[in-house]
Scaffold this motif. Structure first.
Motif, PDB file in Angstrom:
ATOM      1  N   UNK A  61      57.399 -33.788  29.807  1.00 12.53           N
ATOM      2  CA  UNK A  61      58.078 -33.501  31.070  1.00 12.53           C
ATOM      3  C   UNK A  61      57.829 -32.064  31.505  1.00 12.53           C
ATOM      4  N   UNK A  62      57.892 -31.138  30.579  1.00 17.59           N
ATOM      5  CA  UNK A  62      57.668 -29.725  30.898  1.00 17.59           C
ATOM      6  C   UNK A  62      56.277 -29.522  31.511  1.00 17.59           C
ATOM      7  N   UNK A  63      55.292 -30.155  30.919  1.00 19.97           N
ATOM      8  CA  UNK A  63      53.919 -30.049  31.421  1.00 19.97           C
ATOM      9  C   UNK A  63      53.824 -30.604  32.847  1.00 19.97           C
ATOM     10  N   UNK A  64      54.462 -31.749  33.089  1.00 17.41           N
ATOM     11  CA  UNK A  64      54.436 -32.370  34.409  1.00 17.41           C
ATOM     12  C   UNK A  64      55.176 -31.508  35.437  1.00 17.41           C
ATOM     13  N   UNK A  65      56.319 -30.944  35.053  1.00 17.18           N
ATOM     14  CA  UNK A  65      57.075 -30.075  35.961  1.00 17.18           C
ATOM     15  C   UNK A  65      56.293 -28.814  36.302  1.00 17.18           C
ATOM     16  N   UNK A  66      55.572 -28.271  35.325  1.00 17.40           N
ATOM     17  CA  UNK A  66      54.722 -27.096  35.581  1.00 17.40           C
ATOM     18  C   UNK A  66      53.610 -27.437  36.574  1.00 17.40           C
ATOM     19  N   UNK A  67      53.032 -28.635  36.446  1.00 16.75           N
ATOM     20  CA  UNK A  67      51.970 -29.076  37.369  1.00 16.75           C
ATOM     21  C   UNK A  67      52.503 -29.190  38.796  1.00 16.75           C
ATOM     22  N   UNK A  68      53.648 -29.822  38.943  1.00 16.45           N
ATOM     23  CA  UNK A  68      54.201 -30.095  40.278  1.00 16.45           C
ATOM     24  C   UNK A  68      54.880 -28.870  40.882  1.00 16.45           C
ATOM     25  N   UNK A  69      55.485 -28.051  40.046  1.00 20.65           N
ATOM     26  CA  UNK A  69      56.077 -26.759  40.439  1.00 20.65           C
ATOM     27  C   UNK A  69      56.958 -26.838  41.695  1.00 20.65           C
TER      28      UNK A  69
END
Length: 154
Positions: A61-69
């Motif tokens: 989830x952290x990786x996905x949230x960083x991508x979408x920002x």
């Protein structure tokens, strides 16, 4: 972005992440505690949640949230189990707890009580039925601020 849109966006992201797994999303909260903001994601699965499960989902989830920002402010991400006495959020939460002891907190008193404890007998579309001290009580869902299973001490 508003609190509600952050929560609903993260919920949708979580649905994509867990689509082919045994995990279930219980809740997503974006809250301020003291000076800090927290994005709290509660997950579960039939055999229960482990620390490794939380770590795995947190990483993805952290990786996905960083991508979408899309969250502009600083926050802490927490992924955890909702616990045994988690609040009911879904229809299945109610159905899985039929004939179990529950605690119901109300927005306004019903027969002078704002907290009712008893056995959850039935869940209908707009209300529940509880056996509280051998009295059947019907409670409208709209009047419930929180309902959860209670674990009795042995």
């Amino acid at each position: 972005m508003s609190k509600n849109s952050i929560e609903s966006s993260v919920y949708k992201i979580m649905q994509d992440i867990i689509v082919s797994t045994a995990y279930e999303i219980v809740d997503v909260e974006y809250v301020k505690e003291g000076p800090f903001k927290y994005l709290k994601v509660y997950i579960d699965k039939p055999e229960g949640i482990t620390v490794d499960d939380c770590s795995e989902i947190s990483h993805i989830l952290s990786k996905k949230l960083d991508e979408l920002d899309f969250i502009s402010e600083q926050y802490f991400l927490e992924v955890s189990s909702p616990g045994l006495e988690r609040p009911f959020k879904t229809e299945s939460d109610y159905m899985e707890n039929i004939n179990e002891k529950v605690e119901v907190k109300l927005y306004k008193p019903l027969d002078g009580k704002k907290v009712i404890t008893g056995i959850l007998l039935e869940k209908q579309e707009n209300n529940i039925m509880i056996d509280s001290e051998n009295q059947i009580i019907t409670i409208e869902l709209k009047d419930i601020s929180k309902i959860n299973r209670t674990i009795e001490d042995f």
